[in-house]
Design an enzyme around this catalytic site. Structure first.
Site, mmCIF file in Angstrom:
data_model
loop_
_atom_site.group_PDB
_atom_site.id
_atom_site.type_symbol
_atom_site.label_atom_id
_atom_site.label_comp_id
_atom_site.label_asym_id
_atom_site.label_seq_id
_atom_site.Cartn_x
_atom_site.Cartn_y
_atom_site.Cartn_z
ATOM 1 N N LEU A 138 -38.674 -23.205 -52.830
ATOM 2 C CA LEU A 138 -39.545 -23.885 -51.864
ATOM 3 C C LEU A 138 -39.853 -22.981 -50.679
ATOM 4 C CD1 LEU A 138 -37.901 -27.433 -51.842
ATOM 5 C CD2 LEU A 138 -40.114 -26.845 -52.815
ATOM 6 N N GLY A 170 -36.209 -17.672 -45.765
ATOM 7 C CA GLY A 170 -36.261 -17.364 -44.336
ATOM 8 C C GLY A 170 -35.094 -16.500 -43.931
ATOM 9 N N THR A 171 -34.913 -16.322 -42.616
ATOM 10 C CA THR A 171 -33.831 -15.461 -42.121
ATOM 11 C C THR A 171 -32.457 -16.061 -42.464
ATOM 12 O OG1 THR A 171 -34.148 -16.582 -40.020
ATOM 13 C CG2 THR A 171 -35.066 -14.385 -40.198
ATOM 14 N N GLY A 177 -31.664 -17.895 -45.166
ATOM 15 C CA GLY A 177 -31.394 -17.976 -46.603
ATOM 16 C C GLY A 177 -32.602 -18.495 -47.356
ATOM 17 N N VAL A 209 -34.520 -21.974 -49.665
ATOM 18 C CA VAL A 209 -34.554 -23.406 -49.957
ATOM 19 C C VAL A 209 -35.118 -23.567 -51.366
ATOM 20 C CG1 VAL A 209 -35.424 -25.672 -49.275
ATOM 21 C CG2 VAL A 209 -34.938 -23.962 -47.520
ATOM 22 N N ASP A 221 -36.687 -26.032 -31.572
ATOM 23 C CA ASP A 221 -37.636 -25.275 -32.393
ATOM 24 C C ASP A 221 -38.709 -26.182 -32.993
ATOM 25 O OD1 ASP A 221 -38.801 -23.024 -33.450
ATOM 26 O OD2 ASP A 221 -37.483 -22.897 -35.189
#
Length: 447
Positions: free
Chosen positions: A109, A112-113, A115, A117, A230
Site C-alpha cells: 500500500l 516510507g521512512t 517502513g 504498509v 502531522d
C-alpha cells in the site's frame, strides 16, 4: 440468398445450432470439452506439456512476487534489506507465533521512512486489513510503540465506539524482529482525491463535510491534550469511495501537550508559525494545519508551498502579516529569520531578513517563491476562484459567493498567526460555515 428474419415470440422459436464437438477442442478431464480460454489459463501446465513433453511444473518452484525495494537480503539473517526493511512477498504470512493471528500478504500500500504498509488478510476472521511493518531500528521501534500507546488510549478510552474519525488499531505483534501494527483498511487519502480532480478545488459543500469531521476529531484530541503534529491531506483517508466519511491516520509524531520534546515537527506546507520560530506549542498547531488543509481542499493547491523554512515564513507573512513582537522575542529560532530595526524616532521593531541576507548567513540557495495564485490576499484568491459549474443561475452564484465569504472568515480564524488568538476546535465548530449544512445530505456532499 439474404437471411430471412423471423419475429421471436418465445424461447421455442429459437433454434440454435450446437456443435457437439467443436473442431480441435480438447476433452476436459471433468467431462465435456475445454474452451481455448480454459486451455490457456486453468489448464496451462498440461497445454504446455502437450506442446513439449519435457516441460515440468512444480507449484513450489513458482517465484513469489517481491514487494520490497531493494529486495536483496543483507541484514537480519537475510530477512532485511540494506534499509532495515523486512523483505515482503505476496502470499507470505506475517505473525502466526504463539497466540498470534496470521496475516496473508496481498499487496503493498505504501513505503516510507518508518517502513512499509501492506494489504493483508486476517486468516482467522477473513477481514482485509492494513499492516504497518516497522523498520528493524530501535528509534523507529520506540517511536512506533509511542503510536501504539496513543492509539490504544484513543480506541479504548476516548473514542470507544469509533464515532470521532480516528484510526482504529486492530492488533500488534513482533515478526522476525519487526514491530507490525494492524489497522483497519481505508481508501484514498485527500491528496489523492485532489490529484484525481486534476488539482482543481472541491465544492464548498464537500470542504464543509470534511472540515466538520476533522473538527470533531480535533475536539476529542484537544480534550485529552493530544497533539497530532502531522496533519496534512495525505494523513486524512476516505473510509471508502461511496461516501465522504474520513479518518485521521498516522499518529507516529503525536505527543501530549506536556511532552512537546520535538522541535522538528509538522510537514513544511502545514507547519505553524510557532513551530518555525521555535516557540512552545500546543494543540493549536493542529488548528493551523487544519486551516492550510481546508484552504487547499477548496483551491486544489497548497496555500503556503514553501521551498524552505525561510520561504515558508515569508509566504505566511506576505499573506497574513508579521507575527506579534512577543513571538519574535520569545522564539528560539526567530533571530535566524528576523532583524531588529530602529526608526528615526528611536522606536524598535522587527522585519524579515531579505532573501539574499538569509541565504548568505545560512549558506543556502534561496529562490524567489513559486506563485500558484495571482493575488496574495486570501480573501481575494477565494473570491476570484473559478465557479464550480458553468452557466450557473444568478441565485446559484449568489449562494456560492455567500458560502465563500463564510469560508474566508472561517479560514482566517484558523490561520491566525498568533496561537493565543487562533480558534480552538470548539470555537471553529460553532462557525456559520460549519453549521450551515442545509444543502448537504448523504451522498449529495460529493456533488
Amino acid at each position: 440468398p439474404a437471411p430471412v428474419f423471423y419475429k421471436v415470440r418465445s424461447q421455442s422459436d429459437l433454434h440454435p445450432r450446437r456443435n457437439v464437438q467443436p473442431q480441435y477442442r480438447r476433452a476436459d478431464p471433468d467431462g465435456g470439452f475445454m474452451s481455448p480460454l480454459q486451455a490457456l489459463t486453468l489448464h496451462i501446465p498440461s497445454t504446455y506439456r502437450i506442446c513439449n513433453p519435457q516441460f515440468k511444473y512444480e507449484s513450489s518452484r513458482n517465484p513469489r512476487r517481491v514487494l520490497t525495494k531493494p529486495s536483496k537480503g543483507t541484514k537480519n539473517n537475510g530477512y532485511d534489506n540494506d534499509d532495515s526493511d523486512y523483505i515482503l512477498y505476496v502470499n507470505d504470512i506475517l505473525g502466526g507465533g504463539q497466540d498470534q493471528q496470521k496475516y496473508l500478504i496481498l499487496d503493498i500500500l505504501g513505503q516510507g521512512t518508518f517502513g512499509q504498509v501492506v494489504k493483508c488478510q486476517n486468516l482467522k476472521t477473513q477481514e482485509v486489513v492494513a499492516v504497518k511493518v516497522i523498520k528493524n531500528k530501535p528509534a523507529y521501534f520506540n517511536q512506533s510503540m509511542m503510536e501504539v500507546s496513543i492509539l490504544d488510549y484513543l480506541n479504548t478510552s476516548v473514542d470507544r465506539n469509533d464515532e470521532h474519525h480516528l484510526l482504529r488499531l486492530r492488533d500488534k505483534f513482533i515478526h522476525r524482529e519487526h514491530l507490525c501494527l494492524v489497522f483497519e483498511l481505508l481508501s484514498s487519502n485527500l491528496y489523492d482525491l485532489i490529484k484525481q480532480n486534476q488539482f482543481r478545488g472541491l465544492s464548498t459543500n464537500l470542504v464543509r463535510v470534511f472540515a466538520q469531521q476533522l473538527l470533531d476529531a480535533l475536539c476529542v484530541l484537544k480534550e485529552v491534550k493530544l497533539i497530532h503534529c502531522d496533519l496534512k491531506p495525505e494523513n486524512i483517508l476516505l473510509k471508502n469511495l461511496e461516501s465522504p466519511a474520513i479518518k485521521v491516520i498516522d499518529f507516529g509524531s503525536a505527543c501530549h501537550e506536556r511532552q512537546t520534546v520535538y522541535t522538528y515537527i509538522q510537514s513544511r506546507f502545514y507547519r505553524s508559525p510557532e513551530v518555525i520560530l521555535g516557540l512552545p506549542y500546543s494543540t493549536s498547531i493542529d488548528m493551523w494545519s487544519l486551516g492550510c488543509i481546508v484552504a487547499e481542499l477548496f483551491l486544489g493547491l497548497p496555500l503556503f508551498p514553501g521551498s524552505s523554512e525561510y520561504n515558508q515564513l515569508s509566504r505566511i507573512i506576505e499573506m497574513i502579516g508579521m507575527p506579534p513582537s512577543w513571538m519574535i522575542e520569545m522564539g528560539k529560532q526567530a533571530p535566524e529569520f528576523f532583524e531588529k530595526v530602529t526608526n528615526e524616532y528611536g522606536d524598535k521593531s522587527y522585519r524579515l531578513k531579505s532573501m539574499d541576507k538569509y541565504a548568505r548567513e545560512h549558506k543556502t540557495n534561496e529562490q524567489p517563491s513559486k506563485r500558484y495564485f495571482a493575488a496574495t490576499n486570501f480573501a481575494e484568491i477565494v473570491r476570484t476562484y473559478p465557479m464550480p459549474k458553468r452557466n450557473m443561475k444568478p441565485t446559484e452564484i449568489n449562494w456560492e459567493m455567500q458560502n465563500r465569504e463564510s469560508f474566508i472568515d472561517f479560514v482566517q480564524g484558523l490561520l491566525n498567526i498568533n496561537p493565543a488568538e487562533r480558534w480552538t476546535p470548539e470555537q471553529a465548530k460553532m462557525h456559520n460555515f460549519i453549521l450551515n449544512s442545509k444543502h448537504v445530505s448523504g451522498a449529495g456532499a460529493w456533488e
